[in-house]
Design an enzyme around this catalytic site. Structure first.
Site, mmCIF file in Angstrom:
data_model
loop_
_atom_site.group_PDB
_atom_site.id
_atom_site.type_symbol
_atom_site.label_atom_id
_atom_site.label_comp_id
_atom_site.label_asym_id
_atom_site.label_seq_id
_atom_site.Cartn_x
_atom_site.Cartn_y
_atom_site.Cartn_z
ATOM 1 N N ASP A 1 39.878 45.786 27.664
ATOM 2 C CA ASP A 1 39.339 46.305 28.928
ATOM 3 C C ASP A 1 37.844 46.590 28.871
ATOM 4 O O ASP A 1 37.324 47.294 29.741
ATOM 5 C CB ASP A 1 40.096 47.583 29.320
ATOM 6 C CG ASP A 1 41.347 47.276 30.131
ATOM 7 O OD1 ASP A 1 41.471 46.124 30.621
ATOM 8 O OD2 ASP A 1 42.192 48.171 30.287
ATOM 9 N N LYS B 1 35.711 46.405 31.970
ATOM 10 C CA LYS B 1 35.749 47.431 33.023
ATOM 11 C C LYS B 1 34.503 48.306 33.019
ATOM 12 O O LYS B 1 34.234 49.006 33.981
ATOM 13 C CB LYS B 1 36.964 48.348 32.810
ATOM 14 C CG LYS B 1 38.278 47.733 33.192
ATOM 15 C CD LYS B 1 39.372 48.771 33.052
ATOM 16 C CE LYS B 1 40.717 48.199 33.425
ATOM 17 N NZ LYS B 1 41.803 49.169 33.184
ATOM 18 N N HIS C 1 45.363 39.213 31.291
ATOM 19 C CA HIS C 1 46.113 39.335 32.564
ATOM 20 C C HIS C 1 46.743 38.010 32.988
ATOM 21 O O HIS C 1 47.162 37.867 34.141
ATOM 22 C CB HIS C 1 45.215 39.875 33.679
ATOM 23 C CG HIS C 1 45.018 41.355 33.593
ATOM 24 N ND1 HIS C 1 46.007 42.256 33.909
ATOM 25 C CD2 HIS C 1 43.954 42.092 33.190
ATOM 26 C CE1 HIS C 1 45.555 43.495 33.716
ATOM 27 N NE2 HIS C 1 44.306 43.417 33.274
ATOM 28 N N ASP D 1 50.020 46.639 27.087
ATOM 29 C CA ASP D 1 49.164 47.153 28.157
ATOM 30 C C ASP D 1 50.016 47.608 29.348
ATOM 31 O O ASP D 1 49.827 48.705 29.887
ATOM 32 C CB ASP D 1 48.197 46.025 28.570
ATOM 33 C CG ASP D 1 47.146 46.474 29.567
ATOM 34 O OD1 ASP D 1 46.863 47.685 29.639
ATOM 35 O OD2 ASP D 1 46.598 45.606 30.272
HETATM 36 FE FE LIG Z 1 42.979 44.800 32.025
#
Ligand SMILES: [Fe+2]
Length: 247
Positions: A69, A72, A124, A152
């Site tokens: 991540d 992000k 993802h 996740d």
């Molecule tokens: Fe993610």
């Protein structure tokens, strides 16, 4: 004169220290994400161990878990991720860029960790090919990304997020089972749901959420529990050492 092997080892240690620095930067920027990625790494390693992967693959999985991540933190996304309001379609599209942004952040390390950026970019993706960003299908999705996707999701379900309350361990296990063969690699789901493996996951989850650890974290000014299972190849007990003295 240093041998080529010694130089290579030193370079690898430098790359590992660089990753640890990046993890510290994630913590400093966003303790919630810092705690999330550590829990995901913990679950991913339990799953990887159950699958019998060797140390090299396990390290690769751990790195992808810890940095999945990192995208992000991009300036374009950080407000969206911290905003409590419902995502607009435009914001949702922006959020979907975080795997690729993460891979771009990690690009300078690709000579050391060629699988890292690819794994982060693919976390993802879905087994049935309906994920993002590339719609990769089945085993075309890098292994580490398939492992991390399960860990996740499990962590997302068992922790409170903007719109959903934390759900129980058994509800999370049920959700993982429901994603078998659609969202997730079916073989990995079977391993994850294997009772001894689930027990380990549950123990790790309880440990991460233990009130004692929360108290310790509160004393250290942190809001989130932070498991210690990261960068196991570094000796942490005596603090940082000079590269020449590393084991
Ligand atoms: Fe993610």
């Amino acid at each position: 004169m240093r041998s080529a092997r010694a130089n290579r080892t030193k370079a690898e240690r430098l790359a590992a220290a660089t990753l640890e620095t990046l993890l510290n930067a994630i913590d400093a920027n966003d303790t919630v994400t810092g705690a999330h990625v550590r829990r995901v790494a913990t679950y991913a390693l339990i799953l990887g161990e159950a699958a019998g992967y060797d140390e090299r693959v396990q390290r690769s999985i751990e790195r992808v878990a810890l940095f999945h991540d990192v995208g992000k933190l991009h300036e374009a996304l950080t407000d969206i991720f911290h905003d409590k309001a419902k995502l607009t379609p435009e914001e949702r599209r922006a959020v979907m860029t975080h795997p690729q942004r993460g891979a771009e952040v990690l690009l300078p390390l690709s000579a050391f960790y060629p699988d890292l950026g690819k794994g982060v970019a693919a976390h993802h993706e879905r087994w049935d090919g309906t994920g993002y960003p590339r719609g990769l299908k089945g085993k075309r999705i890098p292994l580490a990304a398939r492992v991390v996707a399960i860990a996740d999701s499990f962590d997302a379900i068992t922790h409170r997020r903007r719109y959903s309350h934390a759900r129980s361990f058994s509800e999370a296990a049920k959700a993982i089972a429901e994603g078998r063969g659609t969202q997730f690699d079916p073989e990995l789901v079977d391993l994850f749901l294997n009772p001894p493996v689930l027990k380990k996951i549950e123990r790790a989850m309880r440990q991460a959420n233990a009130p004692q650890r929360k108290q310790q974290n509160r004393r250290r000014g942190e809001n989130q529990p932070v498991p210690d299972l990261t960068f196991r190849w570094r000796q942490r007990s005596n603090g940082p050492r000079s590269p020449d003295r590393l084991p």
